[in-house]
Write an enzyme that holds these catalytic residues in place. Structure first.
Site, PDB file in Angstrom:
ATOM      1  CE1 TYR A 124       2.870  12.029 -15.345  1.00 14.33           C
ATOM      2  CE2 TYR A 124       1.273  13.228 -16.726  1.00 14.33           C
ATOM      3  CZ  TYR A 124       1.150  12.650 -15.885  1.00 14.33           C
ATOM      4  OH  TYR A 124       0.190  11.326 -15.108  1.00 14.33           O
ATOM      5  CE  LYS A 191       7.389   9.428  -0.954  1.00 11.63           C
ATOM      6  NZ  LYS A 191       6.662   8.675   0.604  1.00 11.63           N
ATOM      7  CG  ASP A 224       3.968  10.058   1.365  1.00 12.03           C
ATOM      8  OD1 ASP A 224       4.524  10.936   1.102  1.00 12.03           O
ATOM      9  OD2 ASP A 224       4.467   9.196   2.368  1.00 12.03           O
ATOM     10  CG  ASP A 248      -1.517  14.009 -14.388  1.00 12.84           C
ATOM     11  OD1 ASP A 248      -2.658  14.137 -14.659  1.00 12.84           O
ATOM     12  OD2 ASP A 248      -1.291  12.866 -14.750  1.00 12.84           O
TER      13      ASP A 248
END
Ligand code: NAD
Length: 364
Positions: A124, A191, A224, A248
């Site tokens: 972002y 991640k 995930d 987000d």
């Protein structure tokens, strides 16, 4: 103690929900002087800007603001006033509490999760290279020279920067928040198994900072797996801290777990200044109809009261809101079993019912 707070009513239905919220806040007895300034699409015509200097001055002076939703005007060259304010004041932490309220229709009960999202870095950050541009081709060629994995020539590229300093300040904020709000656990989300130099860095910093807070439990989750866990056993989670993009997405997922946008408050926090606002937008089609739900705006004000140390008033206000929602009588159309339920009340009448509860709690 008297507080001066910047109040930005916002666009569309913002006027109605902030007026209702102001009355409810005042009913708690807290001593607030509101410095009311206007930003957004509706001031654009008179001021020639969506973000007038007096709004910035007021926020700089008062350090705390309560904001209604703003419409992003199309074709003014301004991407979003909200994003602009976050950038100007370096509001690096986006805090979104997601809590179950009895009476709100939702698939789950007893959820009380706080999402703390980094607001300034990650994909972002806005560092993007458009497909086909010379600088994009230069970048692709440069990467081909230093990396074994080529990027396809017809790619667009977004860069994902995650820094030690940016990670440390958001993770530290999450642990401090946990301590201050009697929370038991902080979960760092990442991640790192795939993106070793960005999410891996975030995880390293998370572990280092967590070690400084032995009184708060800590754990990490891969994004995930986190999504699945939140759907299967959300009650296990307390405070989550995440880089920008995951934050987000998970913020909306968690808002969905507790009944959606109507009850989702938020705060954007910086080192100097904090701005509280609902997650939803300005719902322009309902403007002036005294129709929309003021609860997300009111819960944002509850967060603001806690932020300025008025915990007693915040607790009373939250209890009164919870009571009115649980009763299910004086609530807006979206909180009724059917949106055309004739017993739904207006924004202002819902505020009246909450004020009545506050008076009961204060025994006045
Ligand atoms: P929106 O959140 O305004 O509306 C989405 C849906 O939810 C609509 O059906 C709306 O009627 C309903 N809704 C929203 N708030 C409600 C409430 N309090 N009670 C009951 N129903 C409610 O999103 P949108 O239509 O995509 O955006 C409208 C404008 O708001 C756009 O200009 C957008 O840029 C802006 N926006 C601002 C913010 C902000 O200021 N933080 C956030 C999101 C969108």
């Amino acid at each position: 103690m008297k507080h001066t707070i910047t109040l930005i009513p916002g666009d569309g239905t913002g006027h109605e929900i902030t007026a209702a919220t102001k009355r409810v806040v005042e009913a708690t007895g807290v001593d607030i002087e509101w410095d009311i300034v206007h930003a957004g699409a509706e001031v654009f015509e008179s001021e020639g800007t969506v973000l007038p200097e007096k709004v910035l001055e007021s926020l700089r002076k008062n350090k705390v603001g309560l904001k209604g939703p703003l419409t992003t005007p199309i074709g003014t060259g301004f991407r979003s006033v909200n994003v602009a304010m976050r950038k100007i004041f370096d509001l690096y932490a986006c805090v979104r509490p997601c809590k179950s309220f009895k009476g709100v229709r939702s698939r789950y009960e007893n959820i009380d999760i706080v999402i703390i999202r980094e607001n300034t870095e990650d994909l972002y950050a806005g560092i993007e290279f458009e497909q086909g541009k010379k600088e994009t081709n230069d970048l692709i060629n440069y990467i081909a020279g230093i990396n074994e994995t080529p990027i396809k020539k017809d790619s667009g590229i977004s860069i994902k920067p995650i820094s030690i300093s940016g990670s440390e300040r958001i993770i530290r904020y999450a642990f401090e928040y946990a301590r201050k709000n009697n929370r038991k656990k902080v979960t760092g989300v990442h991640k790192a198994n795939i993106m070793k130099f960005t999410d891996g860095l975030f995880l390293d910093v998370f572990r280092k900072v967590a070690a400084e807070y032995p009184d708060i439990a800590s754990e990490d989750r891969i994004i995930d797996n986190m999504c699945m866990q939140l759907v299967q056993k959300p009650e296990l989670y307390d405070v989550l801290v995440l880089p920008n993009l995951y934050g987000d997405i998970i913020s909306d997922l968690a808002a969905g777990l507790v009944g959606g946008l109507g009850v989702a408050p938020g705060g954007n926090i910086g080192a100097e200044l904090s701005l509280f606002e609902p997650t939803h937008g300005s719902a322009p089609k309902y403007k002036g109809l005294n129709k929309v739900n003021p609860v997300a705006q009111m819960l944002s004000a509850v967060m603001m009261l806690r932020h300025i140390g008025e915990n007693g008033c915040a607790d009373i206000m939250e209890k009164a809101i919870a009571q009115v929602i649980a009763e299910g009588k004086s609530v807006t159309y979206d909180m009724k079993p059917s949106p055309d339920d004739p017993t739904a009340v207006g924004t202002s009448q819902m505020a009246d019912a909450i004020i009545k509860e506050i008076k009961k709690l204060l025994k006045i």
